[in-house]
Design an enzyme around this catalytic site. Structure first.
Site, PDB file in Angstrom:
ATOM      1  N   GLY A  86       0.834  -1.194   0.000  1.00  0.00           N
ATOM      2  CA  GLY A  86       0.000   0.000   0.000  1.00  0.00           C
ATOM      3  C   GLY A  86       0.872   1.248   0.000  1.00  0.00           C
ATOM      4  O   GLY A  86       2.091   1.170   0.224  1.00  0.00           O
ATOM      5  N   GLN A 116       1.075   3.478   2.159  1.00  0.00           N
ATOM      6  CA  GLN A 116       1.699   3.645   3.484  1.00  0.00           C
ATOM      7  C   GLN A 116       2.287   2.339   4.004  1.00  0.00           C
ATOM      8  O   GLN A 116       2.285   2.081   5.213  1.00  0.00           O
ATOM      9  CB  GLN A 116       0.678   4.228   4.480  1.00  0.00           C
ATOM     10  N   SER A 117       2.780   1.508   3.124  1.00  0.00           N
ATOM     11  CA  SER A 117       3.318   0.205   3.519  1.00  0.00           C
ATOM     12  C   SER A 117       4.532   0.332   4.446  1.00  0.00           C
ATOM     13  O   SER A 117       5.529   0.974   4.101  1.00  0.00           O
ATOM     14  CB  SER A 117       3.710  -0.556   2.254  1.00  0.00           C
ATOM     15  N   ASN A 118       4.443  -0.312   5.594  1.00  0.00           N
ATOM     16  CA  ASN A 118       5.600  -0.380   6.486  1.00  0.00           C
ATOM     17  C   ASN A 118       6.696  -1.255   5.890  1.00  0.00           C
ATOM     18  O   ASN A 118       7.886  -1.001   6.074  1.00  0.00           O
ATOM     19  CB  ASN A 118       5.183  -0.959   7.845  1.00  0.00           C
ATOM     20  N   CYS A 159       7.375  -1.647   2.684  1.00  0.00           N
ATOM     21  CA  CYS A 159       8.100  -0.925   1.637  1.00  0.00           C
ATOM     22  C   CYS A 159       9.075   0.072   2.246  1.00  0.00           C
ATOM     23  O   CYS A 159      10.218   0.206   1.779  1.00  0.00           O
ATOM     24  CB  CYS A 159       7.109  -0.235   0.694  1.00  0.00           C
TER      25      CYS A 159
END
Ligand SMILES: *Cc1c(COP(=O)(O)O)cnc(C)c1O
Length: 338
Positions: free
Chosen positions: A74, A76-78, A80
């Site tokens: 997403g 706001q992917s943690n 990534c």
């Protein structure tokens, strides 16, 4: 048979503390002791659960001659964000394929992705969902044509390689248990791409941890995660045929997704604020807030009755709080109120 780990690169600040929540136990525990495994403390910018998986994934990438990591999540992917920073730390290129339209404000995890120098492409959700495999192949070919070698890391770093992160974490839990006189426990964790749950479930079996592992899903449903844990486990067994054979029984507590992934109700924001005041422990609205709420509901429902100790794995997510700050508006006191 002894467990032989593949090589890992040390990126995480481990072991993390196991912390007893005295006031939360008194308030919500109904006789249980509530503990938190502080995996939000695995690092500052690398914080959370993903870095434990990346220790093994990045070693695999380097050992196999990859110079670039392609992964997705997403906006706001943690995962990534942790990959972008770990890549920068190790001198690897990182390219992120993100689900959702590019936001006007670059904030939270996305800001850190950019600071870390990751290449970022945002794709509208429908396109992302239907084309992600093709997009990965296209970008892999793009890098190959330029003389680079890009490794695809699946959502959340959840596959047979990433599973090692939480298999190893179970060794920490085993010593946490003996140091704190915990002779059996329920271990509760938010599950989003299934890899943390897979690792904990496998690790508990491999290390004879006296624990029952429960995933609380923050998207999809129980069936999805039972299948995901099974397929990640199969991938692990296939990649590491010399690892001991284990029989696992994954467990999912469904019913706490609410409106959908990354959408939290006012009750979740209120719980986050309340636990912050009560214990100085900050959860996030996407993963840990929902999982903690689910754990409290299951305590009330008597799910864990036979066992005194409950261990909540705090998987991080702090940077996801800031883009959702408006969720707290109603609960915040104006500055200067006596
Ligand atoms: C990714 C994530 C999870 C879920 O872990 P999975 O291994 O993807 O199931 C839980 N909490 C936070 C904060 C996360 O970033």
């Amino acid at each position: 048979m002894a467990l032989v780990y593949p090589r890992k690169i040390s990126l995480a600040q481990t072991p993390t503390p196991l912390q007893y929540l005295e006031r939360a136990s008194e308030k919500w525990g109904r006789g249980h002791r509530i503990w938190v495994k502080r995996d939000d403390l695995t690092g500052c910018t690398l914080s959370g659960n993903k870095v434990r998986k990346l220790e093994f994934i990045m070693a695999h990438a380097i050992d196999n001659g990859f110079d670039t990591i392609l992964t997705c999540g997403g906006v706001q992917s943690n995962h990534c964000r942790a990959t972008a920073l770990a890549g920068a730390q190790l001198g690897l290129g990182v390219h992120l394929l993100l689900r959702g339209d590019a936001p006007e404000d670059i904030e939270g995890n996305l800001l850190l992705d950019h600071l870390a120098g990751a290449a970022v492409n945002c794709y509208p959700s429908a396109q992302f969902v239907s084309e992600i495999d093709a997009l990965f192949s296209q970008w892999q070919e793009h890098y190959a044509a330029k003389g680079h070698k890009a490794m695809v890391v699946p959502t959340g770093g959840s596959d047979g390689i990433g599973a090692w992160g939480y298999i190893a974490a179970c060794e920490e839990l085993a010593s946490d248990f003996s140091a704190n006189n915990i002779d059996s426990a329920h271990v509760v964790v938010a599950t989003g791409s299934g890899g943390t749950q897979t690792g904990l479930t496998l690790g508990a079996a491999l290390h004879q941890l006296p624990a029952t592992v429960w995933g609380i899903n923050v998207c999809d449903n129980a069936e999805y995660f039972l299948n995901k844990v099974a397929s990640d486990t199969a991938d692990w067994q296939q990649r590491y045929p010399d690892a001991p054979a284990v029989d696992i029984q994954p467990r999912v507590l469904d019913g706490y997704v609410g409106q959908g992934y990354a959408m939290a109700s006012p009750e979740i924001f209120e719980l986050i604020a309340e636990l912050s005041r009560l214990e100085g422990l900050v959860l996030d609205p996407v993963y840990t807030g929902k999982a903690f709420a689910g754990m409290l509901a299951e305590i009330s429902g008597g799910r864990f009755e036979q066992c005194r100790d409950i261990v909540f794995v705090h998987t991080g997510g702090l940077f996801g709080v800031f883009p959702q700050r408006s969720g707290f508006n109603y609960t915040l006191a104006p500055t200067g109120t006596p």
